[in-house]
Design a protein around this motif. Structure first.
Motif, PDB file in Angstrom:
ATOM      1  N   ARG A 294     -61.332  -3.903 -79.664  1.00 18.09           N
ATOM      2  CA  ARG A 294     -62.547  -4.118 -80.451  1.00 18.09           C
ATOM      3  C   ARG A 294     -63.643  -4.859 -79.696  1.00 18.09           C
ATOM      4  O   ARG A 294     -64.815  -4.647 -79.874  1.00 18.09           O
ATOM      5  CB  ARG A 294     -62.238  -4.995 -81.665  1.00 18.09           C
ATOM      6  N   ARG A 295     -63.184  -5.863 -78.892  1.00 14.52           N
ATOM      7  CA  ARG A 295     -64.179  -6.701 -78.207  1.00 14.52           C
ATOM      8  C   ARG A 295     -64.299  -6.289 -76.751  1.00 14.52           C
ATOM      9  O   ARG A 295     -63.913  -5.189 -76.383  1.00 14.52           O
ATOM     10  CB  ARG A 295     -63.761  -8.157 -78.302  1.00 14.52           C
ATOM     11  N   ARG A 296     -64.769  -7.217 -75.931  1.00  9.88           N
ATOM     12  CA  ARG A 296     -64.958  -6.887 -74.522  1.00  9.88           C
ATOM     13  C   ARG A 296     -63.694  -7.221 -73.740  1.00  9.88           C
ATOM     14  O   ARG A 296     -62.866  -8.011 -74.178  1.00  9.88           O
ATOM     15  CB  ARG A 296     -66.120  -7.702 -73.939  1.00  9.88           C
ATOM     16  N   ASP A 299     -62.787 -10.702 -73.387  1.00 12.22           N
ATOM     17  CA  ASP A 299     -62.360 -11.416 -74.590  1.00 12.22           C
ATOM     18  C   ASP A 299     -60.884 -11.192 -74.892  1.00 12.22           C
ATOM     19  O   ASP A 299     -60.345 -11.778 -75.821  1.00 12.22           O
ATOM     20  CB  ASP A 299     -63.168 -10.939 -75.806  1.00 12.22           C
ATOM     21  N   GLU A 319     -63.408  -0.644 -74.153  1.00 11.58           N
ATOM     22  CA  GLU A 319     -63.754  -1.868 -74.859  1.00 11.58           C
ATOM     23  C   GLU A 319     -64.797  -1.595 -75.936  1.00 11.58           C
ATOM     24  O   GLU A 319     -65.432  -0.552 -75.949  1.00 11.58           O
ATOM     25  CB  GLU A 319     -64.225  -2.949 -73.868  1.00 11.58           C
ATOM     26  N   LEU A 320     -64.956  -2.557 -76.842  1.00 11.73           N
ATOM     27  CA  LEU A 320     -65.919  -2.471 -77.928  1.00 11.73           C
ATOM     28  C   LEU A 320     -65.757  -1.187 -78.755  1.00 11.73           C
ATOM     29  O   LEU A 320     -66.722  -0.482 -79.037  1.00 11.73           O
ATOM     30  CB  LEU A 320     -67.345  -2.591 -77.369  1.00 11.73           C
ATOM     31  N   VAL A 342     -71.989  -6.575 -79.238  1.00 11.83           N
ATOM     32  CA  VAL A 342     -71.833  -8.026 -79.219  1.00 11.83           C
ATOM     33  C   VAL A 342     -72.918  -8.648 -80.092  1.00 11.83           C
ATOM     34  O   VAL A 342     -74.093  -8.340 -79.942  1.00 11.83           O
ATOM     35  CB  VAL A 342     -71.945  -8.563 -77.780  1.00 11.83           C
ATOM     36  N   ARG A 350     -65.656 -16.246 -76.763  1.00  9.61           N
ATOM     37  CA  ARG A 350     -65.388 -14.828 -77.020  1.00  9.61           C
ATOM     38  C   ARG A 350     -66.554 -14.229 -77.803  1.00  9.61           C
ATOM     39  O   ARG A 350     -67.261 -14.926 -78.520  1.00  9.61           O
ATOM     40  CB  ARG A 350     -64.110 -14.670 -77.824  1.00  9.61           C
ATOM     41  N   ILE A 353     -68.415  -9.611 -82.850  1.00 11.43           N
ATOM     42  CA  ILE A 353     -68.830  -8.208 -82.756  1.00 11.43           C
ATOM     43  C   ILE A 353     -69.264  -7.663 -84.110  1.00 11.43           C
ATOM     44  O   ILE A 353     -68.855  -8.169 -85.149  1.00 11.43           O
ATOM     45  CB  ILE A 353     -67.692  -7.322 -82.201  1.00 11.43           C
TER      46      ILE A 353
END
Ligand SMILES: Cc1ncc(C[n+]2csc(CCOP(=O)(O)OP(=O)(O)O)c2C)c(N)n1
Ligand code: SF4
Ligand SMILES: [Mg+2]
Lengths: 587, 295
Positions: A294-296, A299, A319-320, A342, A350, A353
């Motif tokens: 979900r995140r980078r 993170d 990512e993301l 982001v 972190r 999102i």
């Protein structure tokens, strides 16, 4: 000259000759500052969840006293071979040497010491105290439960460990892939714990009824059954065939070494160590893993080194991207992914999102593994809210069911859910129960806080047992307090590893052994923050010859002769590692 | 950790050197290297006091206290007397301050070295006449305050390069040493002991009292003198063969000056100028050592 005896005649001595020494001048009376040996706490030890005496381990390793160094490891942790491989080594991130050149490769040395002991089949001298005639039941044979059993056994208690699966070890056995932790290492460490008289009952699942029943046969219970259940995504289609739990996959893979062959493209949803372990295992089984997170990348909760190696082996990271739904198709599954963006950074650094406004992406995979974290498998294990009657310790919680003590540890109570934190909770629980049985409830918290290493969450068994280490103060030595004039820039020894090509087709251990001379050289990079390593600078530079070093072979501190010490303070400044202090002389 | 420093002590506690005295540390190391078969000649200096008021002695070796200017000549005489008695073993060692070496004792020293007298001359350098209250000597460095170079009259002349003056005599062995580098110091003294002819060792010795520095900084400051190239560690054999023992790590001289009260009046420009002087001296030394500048 009237003397007639010419034989006795000689040129008279016309110059005065001294006939006594200056030692009758007690120059100590000049002193208004008093130097004193005062050992302190190294940042690595304080950061280490089990509070290992790292500077001393390095000192012993440099001297080639590998057995003693290994025994010192064992005095705080029954799993040095395991932690020397899988610990996330917060010690290295706290190492003072980091500011000078690079951190000491502490974990590599720990592993070397454990492997050397195993190779030569060394038997540790463990100090087992007299039987206390009390019995403790331990639920769960993971690192937390087995550590509690090990330390309780050493403290003189008899322990029975109940394990629901068919073999002991918990996550160490079922979740960590062989390429990180070979089975032999784990089995030897468990055998050493059993050799202390600890009994492990496998295939003994403890449900709530059984738990209540155990109370009548034991004097206390330690609950450390971990977070065994994979968390769910809570999105449509999660139940479709082809969507599986990552932990279950790892467990099956480890119980049947003839690894299943996978093919095609496999999505692994998650960003923690389990996700990385699943992805790298999938790769070794022949498929192409893609981590969907979900995140980078930065993170991800997984350890940086593991992420790097995974990428290097060919794992892809998307990512993301957040899964919205899963659909079954003829051969495989279709994932609908929402692109995320982001929206600020939280306190921990972190990314926070939120959905991007673009249309969801539709991707098809042959299989999907979910590895987004774990939770306790039964509700009565949960111990997150503490009531006033509970004794909340640094890594564990002591709860009273009437008068009956139950301690919760491992993932159930530790802040960070790692192997080493679980071990820390087991050790702490053993100490806490010993205090409770010996001197009572009211002393549990004060006694445990007396054993803290520096200012962190770790506690030391050596301090608990009133070993030498209890004389160290909790002050954590900073880099500015190191006299770096005594150290040269020396690059850190890199961990030798299998080549990428050798790694991706098998589950063989990736990290290779190092030789004794490499280990000694690396250990020699350690500043030995806060402890006396007998470098003898104090002795050498004292202008008053007031530093005595008799009986120094055994390692005791040097002694200052205050009859002559003028308090110049040179010894304190020239101590490379801040094992001394200069204080105002009391009148 | 084992040190390559001999265990035996030839100095007693209870001496009256100031706290943190570099000269006391220097003596202790030198005697550890020389052992007991020596006779020590001490012309007037702080060490005349530190060695003990009569009838006490701070040292476990024979010491002859002599007049200020006679370090070179008394040692020559003692060596000759030992030879007459057939003692070819005892080493004669002169132990003198910078005033007794660079200034008033210079002609006696120069004469002895010119005759290649068989002795070791050790100058512990605290960069002024300390025993009599911090008067400037020709060893006092450029920029320093002393009681005879007070206020704005701080010393505007360079420090005399004593090692080069002795090298010009083609002395058998000349070396610099420093209390912050005990192993180097002891090796040099041992090396000198195993040679014949005139040998000279110049030991940098912090004086906390005279330099206006805290006593606990004594070694740190001495070390910085080497790290900044203000006092390079090197040795010269037979007046021609140079060896540089320590390669500096590029510290700036102002780091060294900043720590000392005796330099507190210096401005940034003064310090820049001193930096240039130090670099010039270093280049000169590298040229003599046959190393071409740059490093
Ligand atoms: C001919 C003579 N002049 C002056 C003195 C007084 N005096 C004794 S020690 C001393 C200073 C010595 O300076 P230095 O050689 O640098 O040794 P330090 O005291 O610094 O250790 C002086 C001037 C003397 N003893 N004899
Ligand atoms: S240098 Fe050694 S003692 Fe100091 S923090 Fe690093 S490992 Fe610990
Ligand atoms: Mg002087």
């Amino acid at each position: 000259m009237k003397n007639s005896n010419r034989a006795n005649m000689c040129v008279p001595l016309l110059i005065p000759r001294s006939y006594k020494t200056s030692e009758e001048n007690k120059t100590g009376s000049w002193r208004f500052l008093r130097p004193r040996y005062l050992e302190k706490t190294a940042p690595c030890s304080s950061a280490c969840p089990v509070g290992q005496d790292i500077p001393r381990i390095q000192m012993l390793a440099v001297q080639g006293s590998f057995k003693e160094a290994w025994e010192l490891l064992l005095s705080e942790n029954p799993f040095p071979g395991t932690c020397g491989r899988v610990c996330f080594h917060p010690c290295e991130s706290a190492c003072n040497r980091l500011e000078f050149d690079e951190a000491v490769a502490i974990r590599m040395i720990e592993r070397f010491l454990a492997d050397t002991a195993s190779r030569y089949e060394l038997q540790p001298r463990l100090n087992k105290l007299a039987e206390k005639g009390k019995k403790v039941a331990i639920i769960g044979s993971g690192p937390g439960g087995l550590s509690a059993a090990y330390f309780l056994a050493l403290l003189g208690y008899s322990c029975d460990v109940f394990e629901s699966s068919n073999k002991p070890g918990g996550m160490l056995r079922w979740a960590i892939p062989f390429y990180r932790l070979p089975l032999k290492v784990l089995e030897e460490e468990i055998a050493r714990i059993e050799s202390l008289g600890v009994r492990i009952f496998c295939n003994h699942h403890v449900e709530f009824e059984k738990f209540k029943h155990l109370r009548s046969n034991y004097d206390a219970i330690f609950v450390s059954c971990g977070y065994q259940k994979g968390r769910r995504l809570n999105i449509p289609g999660e139940e479709s065939p082809g969507v599986e739990d990552g932990l279950t996959f790892l467990r099956e893979l480890k119980s049947d070494p003839s690894s299943p062959s996978l093919h095609g493209s496999v999505a692994v949803i998650g960003g923690g160590n389990t996700a990385i372990d699943v992805a790298r295992s999938v790769l070794r089984c022949g498929a192409k893993p893609v981590i969907v997170y979900r995140r980078r990348k930065e993170d991800m909760r997984a350890f940086g080194e593991e992420i790097k190696m995974a990428l290097d082996e060919g794992v892809r990271i998307e990512e993301l991207k957040s899964p919205l739904k899963i659909e079954k198709k003829e051969s495989g599954v279709i994932l609908t992914l929402q692109k995320m963006k982001v929206a600020g950074i939280d306190e921990s650094g972190r990314a926070a999102i939120e959905p991007d406004n673009t249309d969801p992406e539709i991707v098809s995979y042959d299989r999907v593994f979910v590895a987004i974290g774990t939770e306790p498998s039964e509700p009565w294990y949960v111990c997150d809210s503490c009531s006033g009657k509970d004794i909340k310790l640094y890594n564990s919680v002591m709860r009273f069911d009437g008068q009956f003590p139950v301690i919760f540890g491992g993932d159930l109570t530790t802040e960070a859910k790692t192997v080493t934190n679980a071990i820390a909770s087991g050790k702490e629980a053993a100490m806490a129960l010993d205090v409770l049985f010996r001197i009572g409830k009211d002393f549990v918290l004060p006694e445990i806080s007396r054993c803290r290493v520096g200012n962190g969450l770790s506690v030391s068994m050596e301090i608990y047992l009133n070993g030498e280490r209890k004389n160290r103060v909790s002050h954590v030595v900073s880099y500015a307090e190191i006299n770096t004039d005594y150290f040269n820039l020396i690059p850190r020894t890199p961990q030798p590893r299998l080549l990428r090509e050798e790694r991706i087709n098998s589950f063989s251990e990736i990290d290779l052994k190092i030789s004794g001379s490499v280990a000694m050289k690396e250990a020699g990079r350690c500043f030995n923050c806060g402890i006396c390593n007998h470098c003898d600078n104090c002795y050498l530079f004292c202008p008053e010859i007031a530093v005595k070093r008799q009986d120094s072979e055994e390692g005791g501190l040097r002694a200052i002769n205050y009859d002559y010490c003028k308090g110049c303070g040179l010894c304190v400044v020239e101590c490379p590692r801040n094992a001394m202090v200069l204080e105002e002389e009391s009148a | 950790m084992e040190l390559s420093v001999p265990d035996r002590e030839f100095m007693y506690s209870g001496h009256v050197a100031c706290p943190g005295c570099g000269a006391a540390i220097a003596m202790r190391f030198v005697l550890k290297a020389l052992g007991e078969k020596i006779i020590m000649v001490i012309p007037a200096c702080c060490w005349s006091i530190i060695a003990g008021p009569y009838p006490m002695s701070t040292l476990r070796v024979p010491v002859l206290h002599t007049a200020f200017e006679t370090g070179g000549s008394v040692a020559s005489g003692i060596k000759a007397a030992l030879e007459v008695r057939g003692d070819h073993e005892t080493t004669v060692v002169t132990w003198a301050g910078d005033g007794g070496t660079f200034d008033i004792g210079f002609q006696a020293l120069s004469g002895a070295v010119e005759r290649n007298e068989d002795f070791i001359y050790i100058c512990y350098d605290n960069e002024a006449y300390m025993n009599t209250g911090i008067q400037r000597s020709s060893s006092t460095p450029y920029g320093a305050w002393t009681t005879t170079t007070p206020g704005q009259d701080w010393k505007k002349m360079r420090k005399k390069n004593i090692v080069e003056a002795l090298v010009a005599h083609r002395i058998r062995y000349a070396a610099t040493a420093n209390i912050a580098f005990p192993e180097d110091l002891i090796n040099k003294v041992k090396k000198a002991k195993n040679m014949k002819g005139s040998r000279f060792i110049h030991i940098f010795s912090t004086c906390p009292t005279g330099w206006r520095v805290p006593s606990e900084m004594s070694i740190k400051i001495a070390r910085m003198a080497v790290q900044t190239n203000i006092f390079p560690l090197y040795e010269v054999e037979n007046g021609v063969e140079y060896t540089i023992n320590y390669r500096p790590k590029g510290y700036l001289v102002k780091e060294y000056f900043k720590l000392q009260g005796r330099f507190s009046h210096l401005t940034e420009e003064d310090l820049d100028q001193i930096q240039e002087m130090v670099e010039e001296d270093w280049k000169l030394l590298l040229r003599k050592a046959g190393v071409f500048s740059g490093s």
